[in-house]
Design an enzyme around this catalytic site. Sequence first.
Site, PDB file in Angstrom:
ATOM      1  N   GLU A  50       0.887  -1.270  -0.087  1.00 58.15           N
ATOM      2  CA  GLU A  50      -0.032  -0.070  -0.121  1.00 58.15           C
ATOM      3  C   GLU A  50       0.820   1.286   0.059  1.00 58.15           C
ATOM      4  O   GLU A  50       2.109   1.247   0.225  1.00 58.15           O
ATOM      5  CB  GLU A  50      -0.943   0.000   1.175  1.00 58.15           C
ATOM      6  CG  GLU A  50      -1.734  -1.160   1.272  1.00 58.15           C
ATOM      7  CD  GLU A  50      -2.871  -1.214   2.307  1.00 58.15           C
ATOM      8  OE1 GLU A  50      -2.788  -0.426   3.126  1.00 58.15           O
ATOM      9  OE2 GLU A  50      -3.757  -2.146   2.249  1.00 58.15           O
ATOM     10  N   ASN A  51       0.065   2.321  -0.123  1.00 57.03           N
ATOM     11  CA  ASN A  51       0.770   3.600  -0.207  1.00 57.03           C
ATOM     12  C   ASN A  51       0.073   4.726   0.314  1.00 57.03           C
ATOM     13  O   ASN A  51      -1.146   4.650   0.299  1.00 57.03           O
ATOM     14  CB  ASN A  51       1.068   4.114  -1.708  1.00 57.03           C
ATOM     15  CG  ASN A  51       1.944   5.240  -2.011  1.00 57.03           C
ATOM     16  OD1 ASN A  51       1.636   6.316  -1.965  1.00 57.03           O
ATOM     17  ND2 ASN A  51       3.344   4.763  -2.416  1.00 57.03           N
ATOM     18  N   TYR A  54      -3.435   6.616  -1.613  1.00 62.91           N
ATOM     19  CA  TYR A  54      -3.993   5.156  -1.565  1.00 62.91           C
ATOM     20  C   TYR A  54      -4.268   4.638  -2.681  1.00 62.91           C
ATOM     21  O   TYR A  54      -4.240   3.309  -3.093  1.00 62.91           O
ATOM     22  CB  TYR A  54      -5.483   5.328  -0.812  1.00 62.91           C
ATOM     23  CG  TYR A  54      -5.388   5.660   0.708  1.00 62.91           C
ATOM     24  CD1 TYR A  54      -4.252   5.455   1.323  1.00 62.91           C
ATOM     25  CD2 TYR A  54      -6.946   6.264   1.038  1.00 62.91           C
ATOM     26  CE1 TYR A  54      -4.406   6.165   2.600  1.00 62.91           C
ATOM     27  CE2 TYR A  54      -6.847   6.429   2.379  1.00 62.91           C
ATOM     28  CZ  TYR A  54      -5.554   6.634   3.232  1.00 62.91           C
ATOM     29  OH  TYR A  54      -5.645   6.838   4.577  1.00 62.91           O
ATOM     30  N   CYS A  59      -2.004  -4.677  -5.171  1.00 65.23           N
ATOM     31  CA  CYS A  59      -2.449  -6.100  -4.654  1.00 65.23           C
ATOM     32  C   CYS A  59      -1.292  -7.221  -4.742  1.00 65.23           C
ATOM     33  O   CYS A  59      -0.386  -6.969  -5.544  1.00 65.23           O
ATOM     34  CB  CYS A  59      -3.867  -6.595  -5.523  1.00 65.23           C
ATOM     35  SG  CYS A  59      -5.229  -5.645  -5.144  1.00 65.23           S
ATOM     36  N   GLU A  61      -1.621 -10.191  -5.648  1.00 67.78           N
ATOM     37  CA  GLU A  61      -1.588 -10.825  -7.105  1.00 67.78           C
ATOM     38  C   GLU A  61      -0.796 -10.295  -8.240  1.00 67.78           C
ATOM     39  O   GLU A  61      -0.019 -10.770  -9.025  1.00 67.78           O
ATOM     40  CB  GLU A  61      -3.048 -11.052  -7.587  1.00 67.78           C
ATOM     41  CG  GLU A  61      -3.964 -11.817  -6.809  1.00 67.78           C
ATOM     42  CD  GLU A  61      -4.556 -10.945  -5.906  1.00 67.78           C
ATOM     43  OE1 GLU A  61      -4.227 -10.189  -5.161  1.00 67.78           O
ATOM     44  OE2 GLU A  61      -6.070 -11.437  -5.473  1.00 67.78           O
ATOM     45  N   CYS A  92      -9.754  -9.118  -6.811  1.00 70.35           N
ATOM     46  CA  CYS A  92     -10.517  -7.967  -7.094  1.00 70.35           C
ATOM     47  C   CYS A  92     -10.824  -7.845  -8.554  1.00 70.35           C
ATOM     48  O   CYS A  92     -10.182  -8.653  -9.290  1.00 70.35           O
ATOM     49  CB  CYS A  92     -10.140  -6.628  -6.478  1.00 70.35           C
ATOM     50  SG  CYS A  92      -8.331  -6.202  -7.548  1.00 70.35           S
ATOM     51  N   CYS A  95      -7.551  -7.197 -10.613  1.00 71.68           N
ATOM     52  CA  CYS A  95      -6.604  -8.292 -10.567  1.00 71.68           C
ATOM     53  C   CYS A  95      -7.085  -9.438 -11.478  1.00 71.68           C
ATOM     54  O   CYS A  95      -6.283 -10.109 -12.266  1.00 71.68           O
ATOM     55  CB  CYS A  95      -6.307  -8.819  -9.115  1.00 71.68           C
ATOM     56  SG  CYS A  95      -5.037  -7.798  -8.132  1.00 71.68           S
TER      57      CYS A  95
HETATM   58  N1  THU Z   1      -5.929  -6.830  -1.753  1.00 73.69           N
HETATM   59  C1  THU Z   1      -5.102  -7.723  -2.338  1.00 73.69           C
HETATM   60  O1  THU Z   1      -3.929  -7.650  -2.247  1.00 73.69           O
HETATM   61  N2  THU Z   1      -5.708  -8.881  -3.128  1.00 73.69           N
HETATM   62  C2  THU Z   1      -6.837  -8.878  -3.235  1.00 73.69           C
HETATM   63  O2  THU Z   1      -7.232  -9.825  -3.927  1.00 73.69           O
HETATM   64  C3  THU Z   1      -8.084  -8.099  -2.764  1.00 73.69           C
HETATM   65  C4  THU Z   1      -7.351  -7.026  -1.748  1.00 73.69           C
HETATM   66  C5  THU Z   1      -5.294  -5.669  -0.904  1.00 73.69           C
HETATM   67  C6  THU Z   1      -5.559  -4.488  -1.557  1.00 73.69           C
HETATM   68  C7  THU Z   1      -5.414  -3.589  -0.487  1.00 73.69           C
HETATM   69  O3  THU Z   1      -3.905  -3.489  -0.091  1.00 73.69           O
HETATM   70  C8  THU Z   1      -5.963  -4.517   0.802  1.00 73.69           C
HETATM   71  O4  THU Z   1      -5.992  -5.662   0.205  1.00 73.69           O
HETATM   72  C9  THU Z   1      -7.350  -4.002   1.220  1.00 73.69           C
HETATM   73  O5  THU Z   1      -8.155  -3.817   0.156  1.00 73.69           O
END
Ligand code: THU
Length: 136
Positions: A50-51, A54, A59, A61, A92, A95
């Site tokens: 994360e940053n 935002y 993610c 993946e 998501c 992804c």
């Molecule tokens: N996130 C993932 O890394 N993969 C997913 O499949 C769903 C969400 C992360 C994004 C963000 O850093 C945090 O989970 C909350 O959404």
Amino acid sequence: MALDLTAEHKMLLALATKAQKNAHAPYSNFQVGAAILDENAQLHASCNVENAAYPLGQCAEAGAISAMIASGSKQIKHILIASPNDNFCPPCGGCRQKIAEFADTQTEVHLATKDGQLKTVKFTDLLPLAFGFDKE
Ligand code: THU
């Protein structure tokens, strides 16, 4: 469903869980790990990053896909996503499209919860009619 994994799947789970511990998720406190088994039987793992700005967060993946591409592989055979809690963490929408770029009709997505539940779905069930220039 209790975990009933092949050796390869156990490796995916172990790698995803290891990467998950390094996730940089101070804003959501939602640490995710992902691991890929590619067409060359190579494994790749990553976590979400994360940053403070935002939308720039990435993610888990996406990081695993980048590692696979950087290694020279092109096909996701299996991808496992490790959730930080007792709910599955399906990829998501963004992804799913990123996975579609390197998936085939056999690609499997494995969802693992923190407490050891596992669900496997075919990628094409997660994103039917995916956009792609070479797809019907
Ligand atoms: N996130 C993932 O890394 N993969 C997913 O499949 C769903 C969400 C992360 C994004 C963000 O850093 C945090 O989970 C909350 O959404």
